[in-house]
Design a protein around this motif. Structure first.
Motif, PDB file in Angstrom:
ATOM      1  N   LEU A 130       1.756   0.222  -0.696  1.00 36.20           N
ATOM      2  CA  LEU A 130       1.991   0.640   0.488  1.00 36.20           C
ATOM      3  C   LEU A 130       0.738   0.937   1.518  1.00 36.20           C
ATOM      4  CD1 LEU A 130       4.559   1.551   1.770  1.00 36.20           C
ATOM      5  CD2 LEU A 130       4.133   3.995   1.287  1.00 36.20           C
ATOM      6  N   VAL A 131      -0.424   0.977   0.963  1.00 36.80           N
ATOM      7  CA  VAL A 131      -1.652   1.381   1.622  1.00 36.80           C
ATOM      8  C   VAL A 131      -2.082  -0.180   2.087  1.00 36.80           C
ATOM      9  CG1 VAL A 131      -4.080   1.795   1.309  1.00 36.80           C
ATOM     10  CG2 VAL A 131      -2.347   3.392   0.355  1.00 36.80           C
ATOM     11  N   ALA A 132      -1.704  -1.203   1.217  1.00 30.47           N
ATOM     12  CA  ALA A 132      -1.866  -2.447   1.712  1.00 30.47           C
ATOM     13  C   ALA A 132      -1.347  -2.964   2.585  1.00 30.47           C
ATOM     14  CB  ALA A 132      -2.086  -3.541   0.462  1.00 30.47           C
ATOM     15  N   PHE A 133       0.166  -2.679   2.616  1.00 37.37           N
ATOM     16  CA  PHE A 133       1.060  -3.141   3.402  1.00 37.37           C
ATOM     17  C   PHE A 133       0.785  -2.476   5.127  1.00 37.37           C
ATOM     18  CE2 PHE A 133       4.973  -2.395   5.821  1.00 37.37           C
ATOM     19  CZ  PHE A 133       5.343  -3.517   5.996  1.00 37.37           C
ATOM     20  N   VAL A 134       0.381  -1.101   5.080  1.00 35.31           N
ATOM     21  CA  VAL A 134       0.249  -0.443   6.114  1.00 35.31           C
ATOM     22  C   VAL A 134      -1.248  -1.117   6.918  1.00 35.31           C
ATOM     23  CG1 VAL A 134      -0.510   1.514   7.355  1.00 35.31           C
ATOM     24  CG2 VAL A 134       1.300   1.471   5.736  1.00 35.31           C
ATOM     25  N   SER A 135      -2.194  -1.177   5.944  1.00 38.03           N
ATOM     26  CA  SER A 135      -3.587  -1.726   6.440  1.00 38.03           C
ATOM     27  C   SER A 135      -3.209  -3.107   6.982  1.00 38.03           C
ATOM     28  CB  SER A 135      -4.337  -1.909   5.244  1.00 38.03           C
ATOM     29  OG  SER A 135      -4.651  -0.646   4.921  1.00 38.03           O
ATOM     30  N   CYS A 136      -2.584  -4.023   6.443  1.00 41.60           N
ATOM     31  CA  CYS A 136      -2.525  -5.341   6.732  1.00 41.60           C
ATOM     32  C   CYS A 136      -1.585  -5.522   7.988  1.00 41.60           C
ATOM     33  CB  CYS A 136      -1.732  -6.258   5.818  1.00 41.60           C
ATOM     34  SG  CYS A 136      -3.116  -6.678   4.181  1.00 41.60           S
ATOM     35  N   THR A 137      -0.862  -4.871   8.251  1.00 48.18           N
ATOM     36  CA  THR A 137       0.357  -4.726   9.445  1.00 48.18           C
ATOM     37  C   THR A 137      -0.358  -4.406  10.461  1.00 48.18           C
ATOM     38  OG1 THR A 137       2.079  -4.127   7.921  1.00 48.18           O
ATOM     39  CG2 THR A 137       2.255  -3.820  10.414  1.00 48.18           C
ATOM     40  N   TYR A 138      -1.328  -3.408  10.273  1.00 48.00           N
ATOM     41  CA  TYR A 138      -2.231  -2.987  11.437  1.00 48.00           C
ATOM     42  C   TYR A 138      -3.140  -3.939  11.979  1.00 48.00           C
ATOM     43  CZ  TYR A 138      -5.422  -0.218  14.423  1.00 48.00           C
ATOM     44  OH  TYR A 138      -6.132   0.111  15.583  1.00 48.00           O
ATOM     45  N   ILE A 139      -3.751  -4.516  10.983  1.00 49.38           N
ATOM     46  CA  ILE A 139      -4.817  -5.347  11.136  1.00 49.38           C
ATOM     47  C   ILE A 139      -4.671  -6.734  11.889  1.00 49.38           C
ATOM     48  CG2 ILE A 139      -6.781  -6.800  10.272  1.00 49.38           C
ATOM     49  CD1 ILE A 139      -7.249  -4.474   8.087  1.00 49.38           C
ATOM     50  N   TYR A 140      -3.395  -7.221  11.167  1.00 50.94           N
ATOM     51  CA  TYR A 140      -2.985  -8.645  11.517  1.00 50.94           C
ATOM     52  C   TYR A 140      -1.908  -8.893  12.475  1.00 50.94           C
ATOM     53  CZ  TYR A 140      -5.962  -9.971   7.753  1.00 50.94           C
ATOM     54  OH  TYR A 140      -7.162 -10.103   7.057  1.00 50.94           O
ATOM     55  N   VAL A 141      -1.346  -7.642  13.050  1.00 52.10           N
ATOM     56  CA  VAL A 141      -0.305  -7.488  13.644  1.00 52.10           C
ATOM     57  C   VAL A 141      -0.455  -6.958  15.118  1.00 52.10           C
ATOM     58  CG1 VAL A 141       2.263  -7.121  14.304  1.00 52.10           C
ATOM     59  CG2 VAL A 141       1.545  -7.746  11.966  1.00 52.10           C
ATOM     60  N   PHE A 142      -1.319  -5.791  14.922  1.00 49.87           N
ATOM     61  CA  PHE A 142      -1.394  -5.044  16.106  1.00 49.87           C
ATOM     62  C   PHE A 142      -2.636  -4.952  16.579  1.00 49.87           C
ATOM     63  CE2 PHE A 142       2.139  -2.598  13.937  1.00 49.87           C
ATOM     64  CZ  PHE A 142       3.174  -2.801  14.977  1.00 49.87           C
ATOM     65  N   ASN A 143      -3.646  -5.015  15.577  1.00 57.28           N
ATOM     66  CA  ASN A 143      -5.151  -5.306  16.092  1.00 57.28           C
ATOM     67  C   ASN A 143      -5.973  -6.281  15.339  1.00 57.28           C
ATOM     68  OD1 ASN A 143      -7.685  -4.674  17.322  1.00 57.28           O
ATOM     69  ND2 ASN A 143      -7.862  -2.549  16.112  1.00 57.28           N
ATOM     70  N   PRO A 144      -5.437  -7.659  15.879  1.00 58.82           N
ATOM     71  CA  PRO A 144      -6.143  -8.583  14.953  1.00 58.82           C
ATOM     72  C   PRO A 144      -7.502  -8.991  15.096  1.00 58.82           C
ATOM     73  CG  PRO A 144      -4.316  -9.424  16.393  1.00 58.82           C
ATOM     74  CD  PRO A 144      -4.616  -8.250  16.724  1.00 58.82           C
ATOM     75  N   ALA A 145      -8.378  -8.336  16.103  1.00 57.42           N
ATOM     76  CA  ALA A 145      -9.849  -8.390  16.345  1.00 57.42           C
ATOM     77  C   ALA A 145     -10.446  -7.662  15.329  1.00 57.42           C
ATOM     78  CB  ALA A 145     -10.142  -7.793  18.026  1.00 57.42           C
ATOM     79  N   MET A 146      -9.854  -6.830  14.653  1.00 58.07           N
ATOM     80  CA  MET A 146     -10.289  -5.972  13.564  1.00 58.07           C
ATOM     81  C   MET A 146     -10.808  -6.680  12.120  1.00 58.07           C
ATOM     82  SD  MET A 146      -9.161  -2.215  11.836  1.00 58.07           S
ATOM     83  CE  MET A 146      -9.604  -1.356  13.195  1.00 58.07           C
ATOM     84  N   ALA A 147      -9.955  -7.765  11.945  1.00 57.56           N
ATOM     85  CA  ALA A 147     -10.267  -8.573  10.888  1.00 57.56           C
ATOM     86  C   ALA A 147     -11.649  -9.018  10.976  1.00 57.56           C
ATOM     87  CB  ALA A 147      -9.373  -9.537  10.763  1.00 57.56           C
ATOM     88  N   GLY A 148     -12.307  -9.612  12.370  1.00 57.11           N
ATOM     89  CA  GLY A 148     -13.315 -10.035  12.275  1.00 57.11           C
ATOM     90  C   GLY A 148     -14.446  -9.113  12.291  1.00 57.11           C
ATOM     91  N   LYS A 149     -14.219  -7.659  12.835  1.00 58.81           N
ATOM     92  CA  LYS A 149     -15.191  -6.614  12.594  1.00 58.81           C
ATOM     93  C   LYS A 149     -15.262  -6.219  11.023  1.00 58.81           C
ATOM     94  CE  LYS A 149     -13.963  -4.673  17.135  1.00 58.81           C
ATOM     95  NZ  LYS A 149     -13.498  -3.606  17.945  1.00 58.81           N
TER      96      LYS A 149
END
Length: 689
Positions: free
Chosen positions: A564-583
């Motif tokens: 669940l932690v992985a799902f929430v983290s990936c949903t936020y990073i790759y759907v709502f805030n894609p720029a965070m992946a690079g950071k």
């Protein structure tokens, strides 16, 4: 009631018949004839495999163990072709034949434009036959035959596009790494013959208690327990076939082969051979706690550390490849805590959802005109709804969401490791628990990058036909710019999507209906032996109150919370805030580099073993071949003869008086020698008087 020998022979030989027809008569029967013959052969094997499973489960049939043909006999030692078909074998037959059948069907669509169409069908049918011979064998000789046969055919399939240098490098790498493992495997078989004086399974297992107290001197002054030596050597073979650290490096590179064979190798055939072999050898492995601890630690290390590499991969197939490595680690961990039934159960469920994920990835690759980099995908769900839904089903099974098949097999392994008291169990428990989070991270990242978010590809205004047909289109016809497509993605044809749907069904349901009997109901019976003191599965089964209760309980357990932690983290990073992946990548750059370089295994192996072997060979050639043999023995003897001949040739002047003088001189020397010998003889006579 006993199983029919003719049925078992048909199961094994039907794919071989299809292979021979497609391979030798492909030019005459055409593409339709080639895929028709191989699909018919595998289809017959699949139907009969289900029949055998039914007979052994509900039909009251007894396990079959008979020799069919004697190859050779030397004294009391004989090598035979024989079948051992019990419930363990029957499960493997069903899994291998079912997945192979769907891969055959899928190949019709995936390889439609490939020039090697009939050759590919011949190879994959031969692959299926080889796996059948391996799992049905009742002796070590036939096991080794099947073992080497799947290795050979995998070499042919990984390098199927032999004009591509990377494919040739990959298949050679797989072949060489597996030879390392197979050397240990062969030593293990030799040790079985040395200590137990037989190569027959049943006889060897019956004599296994006699290994207690017996030792083997490998190094001077050191005695090794015989059972430990046998089991570790056999497991080294499994490390090669089932890609366990440090012999795991070949498996990700096997992605150079066509996607259908990636699914077949990674899901149901070659990589599962090692897991099946150790489960089959459970009576031997139960003799050595040391060997099982070795298995446990290797499996745990593979489960966690290869999964971490999957997080940084951008190639859609390589993400799934590292997932396979990690899941094989889970199976190996189960073997290490004497949970053989759990390992085989996870093998079965994993075969369905991993084949689904690979074939789904192949469907995406077709739609993307053979683009495999997820950074140039995104937003594909509206173009490919069937592939999207089925891959989500496979992904949920992979991360072990309750009620999916993967949950029942994977979470049971985690719980069993937590109950084990074997040395290394605490380390293994940490690895498999952390692996639940890691699995969620790379799986959800893959799904979001591929199917969700904005479209990161461009469709050309003028639709062309470049770059599609098959994976080696890149090499043969030139590849488009990354993310630039000739025409918009679209759903794959029915020969691709139907196998996806058929694999999605067991990925969802097979665990719910089979977890009780297979895991906790002693379904395998005498096919698997577990020491009562190490029966963690029996201990775990005391709290089992049905598949429904187990799934509901799973929602409250730590593995699901980590997912669940992985799902929430990936949903936020790759759907709502894609720029965070690079950071995140920049913040964790040192760790990212370590994972991107795959812990430098490939670098070290290349520098030490590959280049080191070449340099050693050159040194030996310079010092031995060139200096000792060429310069001294060959060239030296030639020079010596030449010098002698040159000197002797000077005596041949061609003048008659020279030859007359030599003859007279020779005659004088001959007479003088005779006279000296005569005088000596006369002197001895006078002295005697």
């Amino acid at each position: 009631m006993s199983l029919s020998t003719s049925i078992l022979l048909t199961i094994a030989l039907a794919p071989l018949a299809g292979c021979l027809l497609a391979g030798f008569l492909g030019k005459f029967i055409g593409r339709a004839g080639a895929h028709g013959a191989t699909i018919l052969g595998v289809g017959i094997s699949c139907a009969l495999s289900f029949y055998v499973l039914y007979q052994l489960t509900l039909g009251g049939a007894e396990a079959y163990n008979q020799n069919i043909y004697t190859w050779f006999q030397i004294g009391n030692l004989n090598a035979s072709v024989g079948f051992l078909v019990d419930r363990l074998t029957a499960m493997m037959l069903v899994v291998v034949s079912f997945v192979s059948l769907l891969v055959h069907l899928y190949t019709i669509g995936y390889m439609a434009d490939d020039d090697g169409y009939t050759r590919f069908f011949s190879y994959i049918s031969l692959f299926t036959f080889s796996m059948f011979m391996l799992v049905m064998s009742n002796n070590f000789v036939q096991l080794f035959f099947g073992w080497e046969a799947v290795g050979l055919v995998s070499y042919l399939l990984i390098g199927f596009w032999y004009k591509r240098p990377t494919a040739i490098f990959a298949n050679l790498k797989a072949f060489l790494v597996n030879r390392v493992g197979d050397f240990g495997f062969l030593l293990g078989i030799a040790a079985v013959l040395y200590f137990l004086h037989t190569l027959d399974y049943a006889t060897a297992f019956g004599a296994a208690p006699g290994l207690l107290g017996r030792t083997l001197q490998i190094t001077a002054g050191t005695q090794w327990d015989a059972a430990t030596v046998i089991c570790i050597c056999l497991f080294v073979g499994a490390m090669g076939k089932s890609a366990q650290v440090p012999l795991h490096v070949w498996l990700p590179d096997s992605m150079e082969g066509p996607t259908p064979i990636s699914a077949l190798i990674h899901a149901a055939t070659m990589v599962t051979a090692g897991i099946f072999m150790v489960a089959r050898m459970s009576p031997l492995f139960e003799m050595s706690s040391t060997a099982l601890s070795f298995v446990l630690v290797i499996g745990a290390t593979t489960a966690l550390f290869t999964g971490l590499i999957g997080i940084v991969q951008n190639d859609i197939k390589r993400v799934i490849a590292y997932s396979t490595l990690s899941q094989l680690g889970y199976m190996t961990v189960a073997l290490g805590v004497s949970m053989y039934a759990g390992a085989v159960f996870h093998l079965m469920t994993h075969a369905f959802f991993k084949a689904l994920l690979f074939l789904g990835a192949g469907s995406v690759i077709i739609a993307m005109h053979h683009e495999q980099d997820m950074r140039y995908m995104g937003g594909l769900r509206k173009y490919m709804p069937i592939t999207w839904i089925t891959m989500w089903i496979g992904s949920l099974a992979l991360v072990a969401v309750p009620f999916t098949s993967g949950f029942y097999s994977k979470d049971a392994i985690i719980e069993a490791v937590g109950l084990s008291h074997r040395w290394g169990a605490h380390y293994a428990y940490f690895c498999v628990m952390a692996g639940a989070l890691v699995t969620g991270l790379y799986t959800f990242r893959q799904m979001y990058l591929t199917f969700h978010g904005e479209e990161r590809f461009t469709v050309l205004a003028q639709h062309g036909h470049g770059g599609h047909g098959h994976d080696d289109a890149h090499a043969d016809h030139g590849h488009h710019e990354p993310g630039v497509l000739a025409h918009a993605p679209k759903e794959s044809p029915w020969v691709v999507t139907v196998p996806l749907v058929l694999l999605a069904i067991p990925s969802l349901l097979v665990g719910f209906f089979s977890a009780g009997p297979v895991l906790f109901g002693n379904w395998f019976g005498s096919a698997i032996h577990v020491d009562p003191a190490d029966n963690v599965l029996g201990e775990l089964g005391q709290d089992f109150h049905g598949s429904l209760a187990m799934a509901l309980h799973g929602f409250t357990q730590l593995p699901f919370l980590l997912v669940l932690v992985a799902f929430v983290s990936c949903t936020y990073i790759y759907v709502f805030n894609p720029a965070m992946a690079g950071k995140i990548k920049r913040a964790l750059n040192p760790l990212w580099v370590v994972l991107d370089r795959k812990y430098w295994f490939d670098t070290v192996y290349f520098a030490v073993f590959a280049q080191g072997s070449v340099k050693l060979g050159r040194l030996l050639w310079q010092a031995g071949d060139k200096a000792a043999i060429d310069d001294v023995m060959v060239n030296g003897s030639v020079k010596l003869v030449h010098r002698i001949a040159t000197s002797v040739r000077r005596l041949q002047s061609g003048y008659l008086y020279h030859y007359a003088f030599a003859m007279i001189l020779g005659l004088i020397l001959l007479l003088g020698g005779y006279w000296l010998m005569g005088s000596g003889h006369m002197g001895s006579v006078l002295a005697g008087q």
